[in-house]
Write an enzyme that holds these catalytic residues in place. Structure first.
Site, PDB file in Angstrom:
ATOM      1  N   GLY A  84       1.151  -1.335   0.308  1.00 44.99           N
ATOM      2  CA  GLY A  84       0.174   0.190  -0.190  1.00 44.99           C
ATOM      3  C   GLY A  84       0.516   1.294   0.202  1.00 44.99           C
ATOM      4  O   GLY A  84       2.377   1.121  -0.065  1.00 44.99           O
ATOM      5  N   LYS A 107       4.102  12.187  -3.171  1.00 44.00           N
ATOM      6  CA  LYS A 107       4.739  11.645  -2.324  1.00 44.00           C
ATOM      7  C   LYS A 107       6.308  11.609  -1.664  1.00 44.00           C
ATOM      8  O   LYS A 107       6.339  12.881  -1.742  1.00 44.00           O
ATOM      9  CB  LYS A 107       5.711  10.605  -3.838  1.00 44.00           C
ATOM     10  CG  LYS A 107       6.392   9.319  -3.272  1.00 44.00           C
ATOM     11  CD  LYS A 107       6.727   8.970  -4.487  1.00 44.00           C
ATOM     12  CE  LYS A 107       7.877   8.072  -4.462  1.00 44.00           C
ATOM     13  NZ  LYS A 107       8.516   7.030  -5.540  1.00 44.00           N
ATOM     14  N   ARG A 170       2.991  13.084  -8.514  1.00 41.33           N
ATOM     15  CA  ARG A 170       3.231  13.087  -8.932  1.00 41.33           C
ATOM     16  C   ARG A 170       2.168  12.851 -10.042  1.00 41.33           C
ATOM     17  O   ARG A 170       0.463  12.833  -9.802  1.00 41.33           O
ATOM     18  CB  ARG A 170       3.837  11.128  -8.392  1.00 41.33           C
ATOM     19  CG  ARG A 170       3.693  10.279  -9.718  1.00 41.33           C
ATOM     20  CD  ARG A 170       4.552   9.395  -9.099  1.00 41.33           C
ATOM     21  NE  ARG A 170       4.320   8.130  -8.782  1.00 41.33           N
ATOM     22  CZ  ARG A 170       4.470   7.465  -7.653  1.00 41.33           C
ATOM     23  NH1 ARG A 170       5.793   7.468  -8.337  1.00 41.33           N
ATOM     24  NH2 ARG A 170       3.746   6.764  -7.053  1.00 41.33           N
ATOM     25  N   ARG A 177      -1.895  -0.956  -9.492  1.00 42.27           N
ATOM     26  CA  ARG A 177      -0.944  -1.868  -9.512  1.00 42.27           C
ATOM     27  C   ARG A 177      -1.569  -3.230  -9.940  1.00 42.27           C
ATOM     28  O   ARG A 177      -2.413  -4.460  -9.611  1.00 42.27           O
ATOM     29  CB  ARG A 177       0.496  -1.622  -8.931  1.00 42.27           C
ATOM     30  CG  ARG A 177      -0.058  -0.171  -8.535  1.00 42.27           C
ATOM     31  CD  ARG A 177       0.938  -0.073  -7.466  1.00 42.27           C
ATOM     32  NE  ARG A 177       1.122   1.613  -6.369  1.00 42.27           N
ATOM     33  CZ  ARG A 177       1.992   1.712  -6.123  1.00 42.27           C
ATOM     34  NH1 ARG A 177       3.131   1.293  -7.528  1.00 42.27           N
ATOM     35  NH2 ARG A 177       2.088   3.192  -6.666  1.00 42.27           N
ATOM     36  N   ASP A 242       4.286  -4.476  -7.357  1.00 46.62           N
ATOM     37  CA  ASP A 242       3.390  -3.624  -6.618  1.00 46.62           C
ATOM     38  C   ASP A 242       4.209  -1.984  -7.798  1.00 46.62           C
ATOM     39  O   ASP A 242       3.244  -0.734  -7.529  1.00 46.62           O
ATOM     40  CB  ASP A 242       3.968  -2.848  -5.211  1.00 46.62           C
ATOM     41  CG  ASP A 242       5.320  -3.624  -5.061  1.00 46.62           C
ATOM     42  OD1 ASP A 242       6.312  -4.392  -5.187  1.00 46.62           O
ATOM     43  OD2 ASP A 242       5.619  -2.060  -4.061  1.00 46.62           O
TER      44      ASP A 242
END
Length: 470
Positions: A84, A107, A170, A177, A242
């Site tokens: 996660g 991020k 981002r 994913r 991931d």
């Protein structure tokens, strides 16, 4: 004037445990390092005087629905049942000027329920690396997440000592994913798995027919992406499931690197001790990742046993697709628009010469664009023989030089320049960051003022290993 972001959120409307609502941790003293004006305009953002506050988490803009996404993943082949967003918060989505739905994510914005003991923060080095490299990849024409902003937070984070904290904003087609599917398949949560598949199809592949069509579309996207990486000497470094995005964009620029001297088995990532994600292994790993997606989708198939047989055939075909993509990419780098099978030997023989002599990957192909790369080679006799074969092959090829000029960049984000940029920025000097960001926006354009940025590293400048920076 306050910044206005035209959010149009859809993932946040899903129910069933796909995420946790999570506000970013407010930065104590945010400062805007960079803002991507062109990308912001494309996303319909009306920029105000509060960009630093918004893109550092100090202020949550109107319409945002901050959340941290849940996923699992295979990390270096070992399954982790819950990962996660441990240091990222999705602010929400917008519809771009091109009609595409895009995520906006912070991020490095602090702890989430998935942080697994970490602080959820990022430091300046990885933030600037992701900003520069992701934007460079975009300019190279390679599907990638984008960098909208970089901010310093005004606090220190601790990674083998105190480092200046920072956040990168981002932008992605989505952050879904392979691992997003894996977590629900592994838990036997079939209803959530079905919801996720339907949402992903509607968002990314509306022409796909059910889970099988979704798998094929994701495979096609990866089969298109990986040869493009290889064509510029890019090594991702952490191709875990991931970090494998369903929409087929390059995502999660951790210990990534571009090769200088060509070596097919080149590894930079400090944590890839066995070379699992080496340059040459990337196509096979893409297939392996898609096999994990296929496994996760099996519970949605009415006849799983029959689906296994069909999925296996599809995965075998993906190897051929990757090979065809590799051939097309490298043939274009040699000026060949419509490659034939025998061109593979011409390409591999050149790469073997480059590897034996330690020739610089980017500069060799750039020299070939100008007609001759003998100065890059140590065995000039063998190269001369190869060059004659190449020239014979180009007879009858119209537009070879023009094709090469758009296939062979003159400049890439070289590792030693990235490290120099980070060192300078930590000391408070962002001039090299700004220069690299500007120069890399036009990677196929030759000009005199980038000669030093094209130069391979000296022995003292070589960067032998790269790090995630988490």
């Amino acid at each position: 004037m306050k910044t206005r972001i035209p959010f149009d959120n859809s993932f946040a409307a899903l129910t069933g445990g796909f995420f946790s609502h999570q506000a970013p941790e407010p930065a104590p003293a945010p400062t805007l390092i960079a803002y991507n004006l062109a990308l912001g305009a494309e996303l319909g953002i009306e920029a105000g005087d509060d960009l630093a506050e918004i893109f550092s988490g100090a202020s949550v803009p109107g319409g945002a629905e901050p959340l941290a996404q849940l996923y699992a993943g295979h990390q270096f082949g070992n399954y982790n049942p819950q990962l996660g967003d441990g240091r990222a918060v999705l602010l929400g989505e917008v519809i771009s000027a091109h009609g595409a739905r895009r995520d906006i994510q912070l991020k490095g914005s602090g702890r989430t329920p998935y942080s697994r003991g970490g602080d959820g923060k990022a430091w300046l080095g990885p933030v600037l690396r992701e900003y520069v490299v992701s934007e460079a990849m975009h300019a190279l024409g390679i599907p990638t997440t984008r960098a909208l902003a970089a901010t310093s937070t005004g606090e220190s984070v601790y990674r083998e000592g105190a480092k200046p904290g920072a956040i990168v904003t981002r932008v992605a087609a989505s952050h879904i994913r392979v691992g997003t599917f894996q977590v629900f398949a592994a838990r036997g949560q079939i209803e959530q798995l079905q919801t996720l598949a339907e949402y992903t199809i509607a968002r990314h592949y509306p022409d796909a027919n059910g889970p099988e069509g979704l798998l094929q579309a994701a495979m096609d996207a990866q089969a298109s992406l990986i040869p493009k990486w290889m064509g510029v000497g890019f090594i991702h470094g952490v191709m875990n499931t991931d970090n494998c995005q369903i929409a087929g964009e390059t995502i999660d620029y951790g210990p990534c690197a571009f090769m200088d001297a060509f070596a097919s088995d080149r590894v930079f990532s400090s944590i890839d001790r066995n070379g699992r994600y080496s340059f040459a292994n990337q196509p096979d790993i893409a297939i392996w990742n898609m096999a994990q997606l296929a496994t996760a989708l099996l519970p949605l198939m009415p006849d799983p046993d029959a689906a296994v047989e069909r999925f296996t055939v599809m995965l075998h075909a993906m190897k051929d697709d990757l090979r065809a993509g590799w051939l097309s990419t490298f043939a274009a780098k040699l000026g060949i628009a419509a490659p034939i099978d025998t061109d593979a030997a011409l390409i591999t023989d050149l790469l073997a010469l480059m590897e034996t002599g330690g020739a610089d990957f980017t500069n060799t192909f750039n020299a070939l664009t100008r007609g001759d790369a003998s100065d890059e080679m140590t065995d000039r006799s063998a190269y001369g023989t190869w060059h004659a074969r190449w020239q014979e092959r180009l007879k009858g090829e119209s537009g070879a030089q023009a094709l090469m000029a758009t296939s062979n960049p003159v400049i890439i984000p070289r590792n030693h320049r990235i490290e120099q940029m980070i060192d300078a920025a930590v000391a408070g000097d962002f001039a090299l960051f700004q220069r690299l960001d500007t120069a890399l926006k036009t990677p196929f354009t030759e000009r005199a003022n980038i000669a030093d940025l094209k130069r391979p590293p000296s022995k003292q400048e070589i960067v032998p290993a790269t790090f995630c920076g988490t």
